[in-house]
Design an enzyme around this catalytic site. Structure first.
Site, PDB file in Angstrom:
ATOM      1  N   GLN A   1       6.964  85.476 -10.289  1.00  0.00           N
ATOM      2  CA  GLN A   1       5.480  85.205 -10.291  1.00  0.00           C
ATOM      3  C   GLN A   1       5.414  84.182 -11.383  1.00  0.00           C
ATOM      4  O   GLN A   1       4.567  83.228 -11.348  1.00  0.00           O
ATOM      5  CB  GLN A   1       4.632  86.537 -11.033  1.00  0.00           C
ATOM      6  CG  GLN A   1       4.608  87.534  -9.885  1.00  0.00           C
ATOM      7  CD  GLN A   1       3.853  88.839 -10.292  1.00  0.00           C
ATOM      8  OE1 GLN A   1       3.572  89.109 -11.413  1.00  0.00           O
ATOM      9  NE2 GLN A   1       3.950  89.803  -9.293  1.00  0.00           N
TER      10      GLN A   1
ATOM     11  N   LYS B   1       4.725  96.719 -14.222  1.00  0.00           N
ATOM     12  CA  LYS B   1       4.212  96.458 -12.820  1.00  0.00           C
ATOM     13  C   LYS B   1       2.781  96.932 -12.868  1.00  0.00           C
ATOM     14  O   LYS B   1       1.895  97.111 -13.932  1.00  0.00           O
ATOM     15  CB  LYS B   1       4.964  97.074 -11.729  1.00  0.00           C
ATOM     16  CG  LYS B   1       6.327  96.364 -11.914  1.00  0.00           C
ATOM     17  CD  LYS B   1       6.105  95.029 -11.084  1.00  0.00           C
ATOM     18  CE  LYS B   1       7.445  94.227 -10.713  1.00  0.00           C
ATOM     19  NZ  LYS B   1       7.082  93.017  -9.912  1.00  0.00           N
TER      20      LYS B   1
ATOM     21  N   ASP C   1      10.907  95.642  -6.885  1.00  0.00           N
ATOM     22  CA  ASP C   1       9.958  96.484  -6.385  1.00  0.00           C
ATOM     23  C   ASP C   1      10.427  97.840  -5.626  1.00  0.00           C
ATOM     24  O   ASP C   1       9.436  98.672  -5.362  1.00  0.00           O
ATOM     25  CB  ASP C   1       9.003  95.761  -5.413  1.00  0.00           C
ATOM     26  CG  ASP C   1       8.024  94.703  -6.148  1.00  0.00           C
ATOM     27  OD1 ASP C   1       7.923  94.945  -7.058  1.00  0.00           O
ATOM     28  OD2 ASP C   1       7.768  93.737  -5.741  1.00  0.00           O
TER      29      ASP C   1
ATOM     30  N   LYS D   1       4.672  90.545   1.961  1.00  0.00           N
ATOM     31  CA  LYS D   1       3.342  90.137   1.212  1.00  0.00           C
ATOM     32  C   LYS D   1       3.709  89.050   0.477  1.00  0.00           C
ATOM     33  O   LYS D   1       2.762  87.999   0.170  1.00  0.00           O
ATOM     34  CB  LYS D   1       3.318  91.442   0.522  1.00  0.00           C
ATOM     35  CG  LYS D   1       2.179  91.120  -0.588  1.00  0.00           C
ATOM     36  CD  LYS D   1       1.520  92.516  -1.198  1.00  0.00           C
ATOM     37  CE  LYS D   1       2.481  92.865  -2.381  1.00  0.00           C
ATOM     38  NZ  LYS D   1       1.894  93.735  -3.491  1.00  0.00           N
ATOM     39  N   SER D   2       5.021  88.761  -0.011  1.00  0.00           N
ATOM     40  CA  SER D   2       5.152  87.623  -0.873  1.00  0.00           C
ATOM     41  C   SER D   2       5.022  86.380  -0.192  1.00  0.00           C
ATOM     42  O   SER D   2       4.303  85.100  -0.589  1.00  0.00           O
ATOM     43  CB  SER D   2       6.592  87.384  -1.480  1.00  0.00           C
ATOM     44  OG  SER D   2       6.823  88.518  -2.331  1.00  0.00           O
TER      45      SER D   2
ATOM     46  N   ARG E   1       6.388 101.859 -14.120  1.00  0.00           N
ATOM     47  CA  ARG E   1       6.998 102.581 -13.042  1.00  0.00           C
ATOM     48  C   ARG E   1       7.931 103.674 -13.250  1.00  0.00           C
ATOM     49  O   ARG E   1       8.386 104.589 -12.600  1.00  0.00           O
ATOM     50  CB  ARG E   1       7.415 101.716 -11.917  1.00  0.00           C
ATOM     51  CG  ARG E   1       6.286 100.902 -11.218  1.00  0.00           C
ATOM     52  CD  ARG E   1       6.616 100.040 -10.170  1.00  0.00           C
ATOM     53  NE  ARG E   1       5.553  99.612  -9.087  1.00  0.00           N
ATOM     54  CZ  ARG E   1       5.423  98.438  -8.507  1.00  0.00           C
ATOM     55  NH1 ARG E   1       6.604  97.698  -8.465  1.00  0.00           N
ATOM     56  NH2 ARG E   1       4.497  98.306  -7.631  1.00  0.00           N
TER      57      ARG E   1
ATOM     58  N   SER F   1      11.294  86.570 -13.346  1.00  0.00           N
ATOM     59  CA  SER F   1       9.811  86.905 -12.978  1.00  0.00           C
ATOM     60  C   SER F   1       9.643  85.690 -12.026  1.00  0.00           C
ATOM     61  O   SER F   1       9.355  84.651 -12.323  1.00  0.00           O
ATOM     62  CB  SER F   1       8.764  86.844 -13.991  1.00  0.00           C
ATOM     63  OG  SER F   1       7.429  87.026 -13.319  1.00  0.00           O
TER      64      SER F   1
ATOM     65  N   ARG G   1      -2.799  94.746 -17.209  1.00  0.00           N
ATOM     66  CA  ARG G   1      -1.487  94.221 -17.003  1.00  0.00           C
ATOM     67  C   ARG G   1      -1.524  92.963 -17.726  1.00  0.00           C
ATOM     68  O   ARG G   1      -2.639  92.278 -17.861  1.00  0.00           O
ATOM     69  CB  ARG G   1      -1.093  93.840 -15.619  1.00  0.00           C
ATOM     70  CG  ARG G   1      -1.076  95.254 -14.957  1.00  0.00           C
ATOM     71  CD  ARG G   1      -0.727  95.098 -13.345  1.00  0.00           C
ATOM     72  NE  ARG G   1       0.524  94.470 -13.071  1.00  0.00           N
ATOM     73  CZ  ARG G   1       1.097  94.268 -11.978  1.00  0.00           C
ATOM     74  NH1 ARG G   1       0.227  94.454 -10.928  1.00  0.00           N
ATOM     75  NH2 ARG G   1       1.806  93.663 -11.643  1.00  0.00           N
TER      76      ARG G   1
END
Length: 450
Positions: A176, A354, A327, A28-29, A358, A174, A129
């Site tokens: 992201q 997340k 993850d 996915k990344s 989680r 992170s 978020r």
């Protein structure tokens, strides 16, 4: 409700041995980044093996909204005819990123230094978020962000008309945030520098170099110092997306806890910034081996073979490993439930923000199924009962979180009583073939409303 429709309750029950080959979806990344960097190139980028989950499809739609020509040729084969760095057009409509925190944060970064505005929204989970972790560093370039209280979506990003390069120390690990800053730096003059104390997944750096950007990484006393020279002309590429290690985690972990299982998961990316789960499982005593190790497109790849492992032991997971498996902690906690003793997982506060909290989601669900869980702001501990001793029998809330839903369905494959989730719909965001793939291996997963 699921992210794109009515709830889909699912139930998983004990089954026979899981056997066969699990062809999990593309990473996915890398899929997100292939579409985004393709849109920022001059010329046509071709992609094979793209993950066609909803998160990535939302990113493809966003790149079209910014003016790139994105075409689905079928079977995971796509092409992107880019507009060049700084060439994005202003979207006519709101950009809906669905459930994808990666998608929205990376897209905010890649448009933040162009003189355009865009408004972003998502589903109920994404709109709750925090976005300040990205909008704060983007403001250093001259970007403006206006959203709901707490820095939440819907949010309008006003790109910097005259961006300046930045030097930014990432406050928490992170990928992201790091990636958003680097993507913004592409259209800023001079050198943008990102410093991270702990290494996070480095797909963005690897792929930027592959597309022709001038980018360097060095290890210093401050940590990893990444320097990007702005305003390059990125060159179109062919990208063959490796299989997703985060998706592979589910058939791998299921095979470890279901008696008699022997599952091969081919072509898995083993980037060292992503493979922490597999290292951890082997330390717990898992029968997990790498076969046919090789390199493809600058990324290490191997075939993973996972066999039933009845004598798993609880361990202390090193805090510094968290970034390489953030993850995968939900499904690791499921494996820990079938181990002997305590598995302690520190350094995981990122799990609190997340798609759901989680730690809390897994704690509540595991406790309902007979497992003792302790937690704090930055850690949690699962006390395992050993193989065959986990009661099960509960219905767990997925909280619109694909990984929570899949983790509890894996749990139910080896518990004494079936385990249900209130909504398996979000699984489609990252692993749209999860049900048929697991069913093909021998799992017993049913839709309660079928």
């Amino acid at each position: 409700m699921s992210s794109h429709g009515a709830p889909i309750p699912m139930t998983s029950r004990a089954c026979g041995a899981l056997t066969g080959t699990a062809q999990v979806p593309g990473d996915k990344s890398i899929s997100h980044r292939s579409l985004i960097l393709g849109a920022m190139c001059v010329g046509e980028t071709t992609i094979t093996g793209l993950l066609e989950g909803q998160d990535v499809l939302d990113t493809a739609r966003a790149m079209r909204a910014f003016g790139a020509e994105v075409t689905d040729h079928g079977g995971g084969s796509w092409s992107v005819y880019g507009v060049g760095v700084g060439g994005f057009a202003e979207p006519d409509q709101v950009i809906d990123c669905g459930n994808s925190g990666t998608g929205v944060r990376l897209i905010m970064g890649c448009m933040a230094t162009s003189p355009i505005s865009a408004t972003f929204t998502g589903d109920a989970s994404l709109n709750g978020r925090p976005m300040a972790r990205v909008t704060d560093p983007l403001a250093l370039f001259g970007t403006q962000a206006v959203g709901r209280s707490g820095g939440r979506l819907p949010m309008t990003i006003v790109g910097a008309a005259e961006p300046v390069p930045v030097r930014y120390v990432v406050p928490v690990p992170s990928a992201q945030v790091k990636s958003a800053v680097l993507l913004a730096g592409l259209n800023a003059p001079g050198k943008t520098v990102v410093i991270e104390a702990e290494a996070t997944r480095d797909h963005t750096e690897r792929m930027l170099a592959g597309f022709g950007a001038e980018i360097t990484t060095e290890i210093t006393d401050e940590g990893r110092v990444i320097t990007l020279t702005g305003q390059p002309e990125l060159k179109a590429q062919h990208i063959d997306v490796p299989r997703d290690p985060s998706s592979a985690a589910f058939p791998v972990c299921a095979a470890l806890i279901v008696p008699g299982s022997d599952v091969l998961v081919p072509n898995i990316g083993l980037n060292p910034t992503r493979a922490g789960l597999f290292t951890t499982l082997r330390e717990m005593g898992a029968d997990l081996t790498y076969e046919n190790e090789r390199e493809e497109g600058g990324e290490p790849v191997a075939d993973l073979r996972a066999r039933f492992s009845p004598d798993l032991k609880g361990i202390e997971v090193p805090a510094e490993r968290a970034a390489s498996m953030i993850d995968e902690y939900p499904v690791l906690s499921v494996v820990a439930a079938f181990a002997s003793g305590k598995t302690h997982m520190p350094g995981v506060k990122e799990l609190r923000v997340k798609e759901s909290d989680r730690i809390d989601a897994m704690k509540v669900g595991l406790e309902a199924n007979g497992i003792t869980v302790e937690d704090g702001p930055d850690w949690w501990t699962v006390t395992g009962l050993g193989h065959g001793n986990v009661p099960g029998g509960a219905t767990c809330a997925s909280h619109l979180d694909h990984r929570i839903a899949m983790s509890f369905l894996v749990l139910g494959m080896a518990t004494q009583k079936p385990v249900s989730v209130d909504d398996g719909g979000p699984i489609a965001t990252s692993f749209p073939i999860f049900e048929p793939l697991m069913g093909g291996l021998g799992a017993a997963i049913s839709r309660s409303n079928a």
